[in-house]
Write a protein that holds these residues in place. Structure first.
Motif, mmCIF file in Angstrom:
data_model
loop_
_atom_site.group_PDB
_atom_site.id
_atom_site.type_symbol
_atom_site.label_atom_id
_atom_site.label_comp_id
_atom_site.label_asym_id
_atom_site.label_seq_id
_atom_site.Cartn_x
_atom_site.Cartn_y
_atom_site.Cartn_z
ATOM 1 N N LEU A 1 -4.160 0.820 -2.761
ATOM 2 C CA LEU A 1 -4.599 1.307 -1.453
ATOM 3 C C LEU A 1 -3.703 2.464 -1.023
ATOM 4 C CD1 LEU A 1 -6.380 1.012 1.052
ATOM 5 C CD2 LEU A 1 -4.814 -0.753 1.877
ATOM 6 N N TYR B 1 -7.983 -7.406 -1.981
ATOM 7 C CA TYR B 1 -8.620 -7.490 -3.299
ATOM 8 C C TYR B 1 -7.716 -7.015 -4.434
ATOM 9 C CZ TYR B 1 -12.927 -8.125 -0.610
ATOM 10 O OH TYR B 1 -13.891 -8.598 0.249
ATOM 11 N N VAL C 1 -8.190 3.372 -3.786
ATOM 12 C CA VAL C 1 -8.964 3.541 -2.570
ATOM 13 C C VAL C 1 -8.181 4.405 -1.586
ATOM 14 C CG1 VAL C 1 -9.832 2.309 -0.542
ATOM 15 C CG2 VAL C 1 -10.269 1.396 -2.840
ATOM 16 N N ALA D 1 -13.109 -1.852 -3.317
ATOM 17 C CA ALA D 1 -12.047 -2.784 -3.709
ATOM 18 C C ALA D 1 -12.648 -4.122 -4.140
ATOM 19 C CB ALA D 1 -11.069 -2.980 -2.552
ATOM 20 N N ALA E 1 -14.198 1.577 1.451
ATOM 21 C CA ALA E 1 -12.950 1.024 0.913
ATOM 22 C C ALA E 1 -13.120 -0.459 0.609
ATOM 23 C CB ALA E 1 -11.810 1.239 1.904
ATOM 24 N N ASN E 2 -13.666 -1.201 1.584
ATOM 25 C CA ASN E 2 -13.913 -2.638 1.383
ATOM 26 C C ASN E 2 -14.811 -2.860 0.166
ATOM 27 O OD1 ASN E 2 -14.340 -3.469 4.954
ATOM 28 N ND2 ASN E 2 -12.550 -2.801 3.842
ATOM 29 N N THR F 1 -19.651 -7.264 1.461
ATOM 30 C CA THR F 1 -18.491 -6.880 2.270
ATOM 31 C C THR F 1 -18.937 -6.382 3.644
ATOM 32 O OG1 THR F 1 -18.283 -4.599 1.466
ATOM 33 C CG2 THR F 1 -17.171 -6.306 0.187
ATOM 34 N N LYS G 1 -10.225 -3.200 8.579
ATOM 35 C CA LYS G 1 -10.736 -2.595 7.349
ATOM 36 C C LYS G 1 -9.635 -2.413 6.319
ATOM 37 C CE LYS G 1 -14.826 -0.557 9.423
ATOM 38 N NZ LYS G 1 -15.453 0.594 10.093
ATOM 39 N N SER H 1 -12.706 7.084 1.743
ATOM 40 C CA SER H 1 -13.465 6.191 2.613
ATOM 41 C C SER H 1 -13.050 6.268 4.071
ATOM 42 C CB SER H 1 -13.296 4.755 2.130
ATOM 43 O OG SER H 1 -13.891 3.846 3.046
ATOM 44 N N SER I 1 0.856 -1.180 0.000
ATOM 45 C CA SER I 1 0.000 0.000 0.000
ATOM 46 C C SER I 1 0.892 1.230 0.000
ATOM 47 C CB SER I 1 -0.928 -0.003 1.226
ATOM 48 O OG SER I 1 -0.164 0.094 2.402
ATOM 49 N N THR J 1 -9.424 -4.575 2.595
ATOM 50 C CA THR J 1 -9.409 -3.764 1.373
ATOM 51 C C THR J 1 -8.257 -4.203 0.478
ATOM 52 O OG1 THR J 1 -10.317 -1.852 2.557
ATOM 53 C CG2 THR J 1 -9.242 -1.412 0.459
ATOM 54 N N THR K 1 -6.414 -3.904 -4.805
ATOM 55 C CA THR K 1 -6.658 -2.509 -5.166
ATOM 56 C C THR K 1 -5.388 -1.677 -4.968
ATOM 57 O OG1 THR K 1 -8.104 -0.627 -4.719
ATOM 58 C CG2 THR K 1 -7.340 -1.859 -2.811
#
Lengths: 422, 422
Positions: free
Chosen positions: B183, B179, B162, B150, B146-147, B114, B172, B141, A400, B176, B181
């Motif tokens: 982040l 997945y 996100v 994603a 976010a969850n 989610t 959380k 978010s 991240s 997220t 994403t």
């Protein structure tokens, strides 16, 4: 019509529909037997009645072991305890593509009240327990069952005693104790917990141990997974099921569910190829299957898939029989493969599963890699629990970015497609 | 029929159904406007069509802002992304009894893909984003969104970015990143994150920020909560809704949903008394309401209810209007009351909610204690998220026992009813 008696799976001795689970004669396990007269006479009518039922497992009440099933309700939800079942069956095209398969579906049973398939079995066991006059629920659990029993107790206003290994994931402990249950942590593994509960069920006859003295009823709840999958596929069986194996009960009852409906002519197809999935750190059933044996040698579990960590699986032999009868297999995957399985499922379907689902997904990948799955097979992957309950397994599994709250910080830190391709 | 245009909530200027969210003339927020011609002509027919729809929010597609709603499917589940909505409405008799109330229902929106109501709004925003040609989702978010974003990205095969405050609950964050994403953690609070995303949405016009440039569509998803509650009560409105307030969007859109269906004659009753719930550590809307103001003074959030920690709530004034119009209130509860609310709900209903649900439950208790709820009122408590996502709030909130795996250890450590009464 409905459940008629309990019957020993080994010697066929019959018993009344009471809180008993083991044959007095041969010590075999007891199963519920039914009279399904009439349900197959007009399959279309039976199917229509099911489809008009409530959006939970009670739509299948005719096939469950209750004297008087909770009254059907058209409501989404129910006042009869927590509404288990009717979980989504998701077409997983991106997962299929990644694995080079033709058609894969995900049966997401994390989409249950306490986020695992255990809500199904507890719903049936608790309903039968109330019929038999019990006011206290109890269980031996690897975690998900603990959540489900404690929640069901709270929803139904019943007392509960929940027994777990003391080294369980913190998430599962918190999501049990919060319901106000009597939470008992045992210094030992699940097999120790199970042995203790077997003893305690003899001393506390007013307690309904859902997976001990109520086990025949409890186990029937798992059949609803087969019913639902069939119904969601238009009253057809899929070609293959990939399902986790812990005690072996879920796996064999899915087989039983398909067979019951096939016998009654309610669905088209055959009993699917049943592919079982275990973790190498606790794989007594996969090991026995691989060695061509039917009897499972107990093991001491050591795996991140704690919800599958049963070293002495009661229904192991029946799971092996089912895999053999349907041309299936029982495989085991490593903890690293489990972590990759969780990620693969999340990235391709949007479903975040716990370690048990990682086991199932990794096993599907293994079968695909081995070329065992035909291109035209319709495969259903059974996801039994939720990723939020096994967070240790995913910590550190992704990258991240951390930035200040300004565009400059974003632009210098986070690569975006334009930059990547520039 | 269907959505016709965007319309400024302040000056009524009309815009095309594009990715825009703010009025060029007066800077008011844009809302979706509809032509519902025909839907109220034969209410019974419209109701029947809804009931025959899929078990997710797309059963309400006629009232959602899509050009061509995803094709209805009778399947439980859907191949059109994750199936949001159709969550249980549980009759909470034991909670009602504990609070001295007549009739309480729990709308459990933790029962979403989610595990929060955000799956509803994301489903609508993502569907509209695809119609408009976007292939990247984004959001600012406080965690649940976010969850949901994603997961939706993973399910639909869309890229996603996100943005979250860096001090978010670990649960959380993990639920997220898994997945796949992009982040981005922002050193700042949600209001900082939101401001940055507002700027970024100008620079990245190919991104569908679900709660920035797609906000008019996104917000409409919350109406489905009102539709579902009505449908589940037999196409009647409840007497009162208790719902959390963060930005105020959910709260006001629930009101809009009831009003739309009442106007069309699809449901009986009135718009319910709307009772809003905030945490004292971030209560700009409750404070303004209490002081008889309509404008909310921004605050710096400091509460365990992080999913409600919006210090500068965009729809605060509209939430206050709605509470006033319906004879409702907007209250705030302390962090300790939130923790007790979580426990109260879990113990009496079997529903384990996150801190936001603790806010709502504690607010219901406060209203009951004040004697504000009539005995014959039918109250619906809106639970928006899952307890597994805010575990810090429940650590240490209950007792448990730790014993060896033998009956003697159990008997000496765990009190059982027989012993207690002996």
């Amino acid at each position: 019509m409905g459940a008629t008696h309990l019957k020993c799976r080994e010697c066929a001795t019959e018993y009344a529909l009471e809180a008993s689970f083991v044959c007095n004669r041969c010590f075999g396990p007891l199963e519920v037997a039914y009279d399904h007269t009439g349900l197959g006479d007009d399959p279309a009518a039976t199917r229509r009645r099911i489809q008009a039922g409530p959006q939970n497992i009670w739509r299948y009440a005719d096939f469950l072991p209750l004297a008087a099933p909770p009254a059907p309700s058209q409501r989404v939800g129910s006042i009869l305890g927590l509404p288990a079942g009717c979980t989504p069956l998701l077409k997983a095209d991106r997962l299929a593509e990644r694995l080079g398969l033709g058609e894969v579906w995900v049966k997401n049973d994390a989409h249950n009240p306490t986020h695992s398939f255990k809500d199904r079995v507890v719903a049936v066991a608790a309903a039968r327990a109330r019929e038999l006059g019990f006011d206290t629920l109890a269980c031996a659990s690897t975690g998900n069952l603990a959540n489900a029993v404690a929640a069901a107790g709270a929803a139904l206003g019943m007392d509960s005693y929940v027994f777990i290994p003391s080294n369980l994931e913190e998430q599962k402990i918190l999501a049990t104790g919060i319901y106000g249950t009597n939470l008992v942590k045992i210094r030992g593994n699940y097999d120790d917990v199970n042995r203790l509960c077997l003893e305690l069920s003899g001393e506390h006859e007013s307690w309904a141990f859902v997976n001990v003295n109520m086990r025949p009823y409890y186990a029937e709840g798992s059949k609803t997974l087969a019913y639902e999958i069939s119904e969601q596929l238009g009253f057809r069986t899929p070609d293959r099921i990939v399902s986790p194996i812990a005690s072996g009960s879920l796996f064999t009852k899915i087989g039983k569910g398909f067979r019951e409906w096939l016998d009654l002519g309610l669905i088209e197809g055959d009993v699917p190829i049943m592919s079982g999935a275990q973790a190498t750190g606790c794989s007594p059933v996969a090991t026995a299957f691989g060695e061509g044996r039917n009897v499972c040698k107990p093991v001491k579990p050591d795996t991140i898939a704690k919800s599958l960590a049963i070293g002495n699986p009661a229904d192991g032999p029946y799971a092996i029989d089912l895999a053999n009868q349907t041309g299936g297999t029982i495989d085991a995957v490593t903890d690293d493969e489990i972590r990759e399985g969780i990620k693969l499922l999340a990235e391709t379907t949007g479903v975040f599963t716990e370690t048990a689902g990682g086991v199932t997904t990794a096993t599907l990948k293994k079968l695909a890699d081995r070329g065992e799955i035909a291109k035209d097979e319709r495969v259903v992957l059974v996801i039994t629990g939720d990723g939020l309950k096994t967070l240790d397994a995913v910590r550190g599994s992704f990258e991240s970015y951390e930035i200040d709250a300004d565009v400059a910080s974003f632009n210098t830190t986070v690569p975006t497609p334009t930059e990547v391709t520039a």
